[in-house]
Design a protein around this motif. Structure first.
Motif, PDB file in Angstrom:
ATOM      1  N   LEU A  61      -1.568  89.185 -59.045  1.00 32.44           N
ATOM      2  CA  LEU A  61      -2.077  88.085 -58.225  1.00 32.44           C
ATOM      3  C   LEU A  61      -3.448  87.638 -58.728  1.00 32.44           C
ATOM      4  CD1 LEU A  61      -2.162  86.237 -55.726  1.00 32.44           C
ATOM      5  CD2 LEU A  61      -3.016  88.199 -54.431  1.00 32.44           C
ATOM      6  N   ASN A  62      -4.365  88.570 -58.854  1.00 29.17           N
ATOM      7  CA  ASN A  62      -5.722  88.226 -59.264  1.00 29.17           C
ATOM      8  C   ASN A  62      -5.779  87.777 -60.722  1.00 29.17           C
ATOM      9  OD1 ASN A  62      -7.804  89.012 -56.978  1.00 29.17           O
ATOM     10  ND2 ASN A  62      -6.158  90.519 -56.930  1.00 29.17           N
ATOM     11  N   PHE A  63      -4.972  88.407 -61.555  1.00 32.36           N
ATOM     12  CA  PHE A  63      -4.914  88.030 -62.965  1.00 32.36           C
ATOM     13  C   PHE A  63      -4.428  86.594 -63.113  1.00 32.36           C
ATOM     14  CE2 PHE A  63      -2.538  88.448 -67.154  1.00 32.36           C
ATOM     15  CZ  PHE A  63      -3.677  88.426 -67.948  1.00 32.36           C
ATOM     16  N   ALA A  64      -3.348  86.251 -62.411  1.00 32.38           N
ATOM     17  CA  ALA A  64      -2.807  84.892 -62.491  1.00 32.38           C
ATOM     18  C   ALA A  64      -3.814  83.867 -61.978  1.00 32.38           C
ATOM     19  CB  ALA A  64      -1.502  84.793 -61.703  1.00 32.38           C
ATOM     20  N   GLU A  65      -4.482  84.192 -60.884  1.00 31.35           N
ATOM     21  CA  GLU A  65      -5.467  83.253 -60.343  1.00 31.35           C
ATOM     22  C   GLU A  65      -6.618  83.031 -61.326  1.00 31.35           C
ATOM     23  OE1 GLU A  65      -4.891  83.819 -55.535  1.00 31.35           O
ATOM     24  OE2 GLU A  65      -6.331  85.109 -56.580  1.00 31.35           O
ATOM     25  N   GLY A  66      -7.082  84.114 -61.955  1.00 31.14           N
ATOM     26  CA  GLY A  66      -8.155  83.971 -62.923  1.00 31.14           C
ATOM     27  C   GLY A  66      -7.738  83.179 -64.146  1.00 31.14           C
ATOM     28  N   LEU A  67      -6.527  83.465 -64.655  1.00 29.06           N
ATOM     29  CA  LEU A  67      -6.029  82.713 -65.806  1.00 29.06           C
ATOM     30  C   LEU A  67      -5.851  81.240 -65.472  1.00 29.06           C
ATOM     31  CD1 LEU A  67      -3.336  84.955 -67.547  1.00 29.06           C
ATOM     32  CD2 LEU A  67      -5.671  84.481 -68.280  1.00 29.06           C
ATOM     33  N   TRP A  68      -5.360  80.968 -64.274  1.00 29.94           N
ATOM     34  CA  TRP A  68      -5.186  79.575 -63.842  1.00 29.94           C
ATOM     35  C   TRP A  68      -6.518  78.837 -63.895  1.00 29.94           C
ATOM     36  CZ3 TRP A  68      -7.261  77.337 -59.280  1.00 29.94           C
ATOM     37  CH2 TRP A  68      -6.801  76.031 -59.011  1.00 29.94           C
ATOM     38  N   ALA A  69      -7.568  79.470 -63.365  1.00 25.83           N
ATOM     39  CA  ALA A  69      -8.878  78.834 -63.363  1.00 25.83           C
ATOM     40  C   ALA A  69      -9.390  78.604 -64.781  1.00 25.83           C
ATOM     41  CB  ALA A  69      -9.872  79.691 -62.575  1.00 25.83           C
ATOM     42  N   GLU A  70      -9.127  79.561 -65.674  1.00 25.62           N
ATOM     43  CA  GLU A  70      -9.616  79.447 -67.037  1.00 25.62           C
ATOM     44  C   GLU A  70      -8.817  78.461 -67.887  1.00 25.62           C
ATOM     45  OE1 GLU A  70     -10.046  83.095 -69.125  1.00 25.62           O
ATOM     46  OE2 GLU A  70     -11.390  83.989 -67.640  1.00 25.62           O
ATOM     47  N   LEU A  71      -7.504  78.418 -67.672  1.00 25.82           N
ATOM     48  CA  LEU A  71      -6.643  77.669 -68.591  1.00 25.82           C
ATOM     49  C   LEU A  71      -6.327  76.252 -68.133  1.00 25.82           C
ATOM     50  CD1 LEU A  71      -4.129  80.468 -69.656  1.00 25.82           C
ATOM     51  CD2 LEU A  71      -6.060  79.547 -70.955  1.00 25.82           C
ATOM     52  N   ARG A  72      -6.500  75.941 -66.872  1.00 25.68           N
ATOM     53  CA  ARG A  72      -6.098  74.609 -66.409  1.00 25.68           C
ATOM     54  C   ARG A  72      -6.883  73.483 -67.082  1.00 25.68           C
ATOM     55  NH1 ARG A  72      -8.286  72.357 -61.520  1.00 25.68           N
ATOM     56  NH2 ARG A  72     -10.345  73.223 -61.060  1.00 25.68           N
ATOM     57  N   PRO A  73      -8.178  73.657 -67.456  1.00 29.46           N
ATOM     58  CA  PRO A  73      -8.836  72.567 -68.178  1.00 29.46           C
ATOM     59  C   PRO A  73      -8.256  72.348 -69.568  1.00 29.46           C
ATOM     60  CG  PRO A  73     -10.451  74.108 -67.269  1.00 29.46           C
ATOM     61  CD  PRO A  73      -9.117  74.762 -67.176  1.00 29.46           C
ATOM     62  N   LYS A 123     -13.804  78.397 -55.592  1.00 28.42           N
ATOM     63  CA  LYS A 123     -15.138  78.767 -55.097  1.00 28.42           C
ATOM     64  C   LYS A 123     -15.718  79.906 -55.927  1.00 28.42           C
ATOM     65  CE  LYS A 123     -17.538  80.417 -50.956  1.00 28.42           C
ATOM     66  NZ  LYS A 123     -17.368  80.808 -49.519  1.00 28.42           N
ATOM     67  N   ILE A 124     -14.904  80.941 -56.163  1.00 26.53           N
ATOM     68  CA  ILE A 124     -15.356  82.070 -56.971  1.00 26.53           C
ATOM     69  C   ILE A 124     -15.627  81.628 -58.401  1.00 26.53           C
ATOM     70  CG2 ILE A 124     -14.714  84.331 -57.886  1.00 26.53           C
ATOM     71  CD1 ILE A 124     -15.393  84.303 -54.911  1.00 26.53           C
ATOM     72  N   ASP A 125     -14.805  80.714 -58.910  1.00 18.28           N
ATOM     73  CA  ASP A 125     -14.984  80.196 -60.262  1.00 18.28           C
ATOM     74  C   ASP A 125     -16.348  79.534 -60.404  1.00 18.28           C
ATOM     75  OD1 ASP A 125     -14.017  79.652 -62.897  1.00 18.28           O
ATOM     76  OD2 ASP A 125     -13.617  77.589 -62.292  1.00 18.28           O
ATOM     77  N   ALA A 126     -16.716  78.756 -59.406  1.00 18.24           N
ATOM     78  CA  ALA A 126     -18.015  78.089 -59.448  1.00 18.24           C
ATOM     79  C   ALA A 126     -19.150  79.105 -59.419  1.00 18.24           C
ATOM     80  CB  ALA A 126     -18.141  77.122 -58.273  1.00 18.24           C
ATOM     81  N   GLY A 127     -19.008  80.129 -58.574  1.00 24.26           N
ATOM     82  CA  GLY A 127     -20.030  81.165 -58.504  1.00 24.26           C
ATOM     83  C   GLY A 127     -20.149  81.946 -59.797  1.00 24.26           C
ATOM     84  N   LYS A 182     -21.577  79.914 -67.775  1.00 24.31           N
ATOM     85  CA  LYS A 182     -20.448  79.258 -68.430  1.00 24.31           C
ATOM     86  C   LYS A 182     -20.117  77.967 -67.698  1.00 24.31           C
ATOM     87  CE  LYS A 182     -19.525  82.717 -71.278  1.00 24.31           C
ATOM     88  NZ  LYS A 182     -19.604  82.603 -72.753  1.00 24.31           N
ATOM     89  N   LYS A 183     -19.511  77.051 -68.432  1.00 23.93           N
ATOM     90  CA  LYS A 183     -19.055  75.818 -67.814  1.00 23.93           C
ATOM     91  C   LYS A 183     -17.921  76.128 -66.857  1.00 23.93           C
ATOM     92  CE  LYS A 183     -17.179  71.249 -68.914  1.00 23.93           C
ATOM     93  NZ  LYS A 183     -16.707  70.358 -69.988  1.00 23.93           N
ATOM     94  N   MET A 184     -17.943  75.501 -65.699  1.00 24.15           N
ATOM     95  CA  MET A 184     -16.878  75.718 -64.715  1.00 24.15           C
ATOM     96  C   MET A 184     -15.532  75.327 -65.284  1.00 24.15           C
ATOM     97  SD  MET A 184     -18.198  74.504 -60.988  1.00 24.15           S
ATOM     98  CE  MET A 184     -16.484  74.454 -60.470  1.00 24.15           C
ATOM     99  N   SER A 185     -14.471  76.017 -64.802  1.00 27.58           N
ATOM    100  CA  SER A 185     -13.118  75.692 -65.250  1.00 27.58           C
ATOM    101  C   SER A 185     -12.651  74.368 -64.691  1.00 27.58           C
ATOM    102  CB  SER A 185     -12.148  76.809 -64.814  1.00 27.58           C
ATOM    103  OG  SER A 185     -12.522  78.027 -65.405  1.00 27.58           O
ATOM    104  N   GLY A 186     -13.144  74.017 -63.491  1.00 29.62           N
ATOM    105  CA  GLY A 186     -12.637  72.833 -62.826  1.00 29.62           C
ATOM    106  C   GLY A 186     -13.278  71.540 -63.312  1.00 29.62           C
TER     107      GLY A 186
END
Length: 268
Positions: free
Chosen positions: A163-175, A253-257, A264-268
Motif C-alpha cells: 500500500l505505502n510503496f504503491a502510494e509513494g511510487l504513484w507520487a514519484e512517477l505520475r509527473p 500532503k505528505i509529498d509536499a512535506g 526536492k521538487k514536488m511530484s505534483g
C-alpha cells in the motif's frame, strides 16, 4: 492515447495461472498488449492459450516468485522486450497459521514473494517507463493492508508495505506519465480461496468478487491511482479504512512535506 499506446507493447502478469492473474492476462490481451505470463505452478499454458486466442503474442515462464533469484529470472524471461505494464498479482498467504507455529523461513518466503521480488521488478521495469514517460504498475493487494490481525501478522505487514510503496511510487512517477495502482481486494472467487474453504468445511459465500470484474476495475482505475478499494466508490470509506480519495489527498500532503524537507521538487 489508446491503452496499447499508453501501456504497450508488452505486459508482464506475475501469478497468471488462474484466478485474478488469468483474468488480468485476458483483460490486458483484449486491449491489444502482448503478454509474458509468469507463475510457479498451475495451468499456466491454459492461460496462455486463452490469451493467444485474443490475437496477441504470449510467452510463459515458470518461475517461483518466492525464490531469491525470482527477479533475475523474470528479467531474463523479459529479455529486450519493451515492458509497458507490470502486474504483480502473486502474493497469497498459503500458510494460514500463527507466526510462531511455523519456522521463520516460511515467513521470509512470503516476504520475498510480496515485497522483495515486487520491489525489484518495479525498479527494473518502472525505470524505463519513467524514461519513456508512459507505462503502468499494478500491485494486487488485500484489505489486510490496513491493519494486522491474528494469523495475518506477516501477510498484513507485506500488504501494508505494498500500500505505502504503491502510494509513494504513484507520487514519484505520475509527473513522468507512469501510472501506479494498488487494488485492495475483499473475498474473491479464486481456486485457492475455494480450496481453503473446502478444506475447512466452510460454505462458499454468495458475495465473492469475480476475478474478471476485479481485473477490469483495476485497469479502469489505473490512470487515477494510487489505490482502489474493491467494492467502494472513490470517495467512499470502508468500515475499517479511509476512502481512496482520502488516501490520495494524504499522499499529496505528505509529498509536499517531503519535498520541503529534502529540497526536492514536488511530484505534483
Amino acid at each position: 492515447m489508446t491503452f496499447r499506446e499508453k501501456y504497450g507493447a508488452w505486459a508482464i502478469i506475475a501469478g497468471a495461472s488462474e484466478g485474478v492473474g488469468r483474468s488480468f492476462a485476458k483483460a490486458v490481451a483484449a486491449r491489444g498488449l502482448n503478454c509474458l505470463l509468469i507463475d510457479k505452478r498451475g495451468p499456466l499454458e491454459q492461460s496462455a492459450t486463452e490469451v493467444r486466442d485474443l490475437g496477441v503474442e504470449c510467452v510463459t515462464a515458470q518461475i517461483d516468485l518466492a525464490a531469491p533469484d525470482a527477479f533475475e529470472r523474470i528479467a531474463e524471461a523479459a529479455g529486450d522486450r519493451e515492458i509497458g505494464l507490470y502486474v504483480a498479482n502473486a502474493g497469497s498467504d498459503r500458510i494460514g497459521t500463527r507466526f510462531h507455529e511455523r519456522e521463520v523461513a516460511a515467513w521470509l518466503r512470503l516476504l520475498q514473494l510480496n515485497v522483495v521480488t515486487t520491489m525489484q521488478a518495479c525498479h527494473h521495469f518502472g525505470g524505463p517507463m519513467r524514461e519513456r514517460r508512459r507505462g503502468g504498475l499494478v500491485l494486487v493487494n488485500s484489505g489486510a493492508c490496513y491493519g494486522g490481525a491474528s494469523i495475518l501478522a506477516t501477510y498484513s505487514a507485506c500488504k501494508g508495505f505494498l500500500l505505502n510503496f504503491a502510494e509513494g511510487l504513484w507520487a514519484e512517477l505520475r509527473p513522468h506519465g507512469v501510472d501506479v495502482l494498488t487494488i485492495a481486494l475483499d473475498k474473491t472467487d479464486t481456486p485457492m480461496l475455494r480450496g481453503t474453504l473446502e478444506r475447512n468445511g466452510l460454505p462458499i459465500p454468495p458475495d465473492l468478487a469475480s476475478p474478471d470484474a476485479v481485473a477490469e476495475k483495476a485497469l479502469e482505475r489505473l490512470p487515477y491511482g494510487p489505490i482502489h478499494n474493491w467494492g467502494l466508490a472513490d470517495d467512499e470509506a470502508g468500515e475499517n479504512w479511509p476512502s481512496a480519495a482520502a488516501r490520495r489527498a494524504h499522499v499529496l500532503k505528505i509529498d509536499a512535506g517531503s519535498a520541503a524537507i529534502f529540497g526536492k521538487k514536488m511530484s505534483g
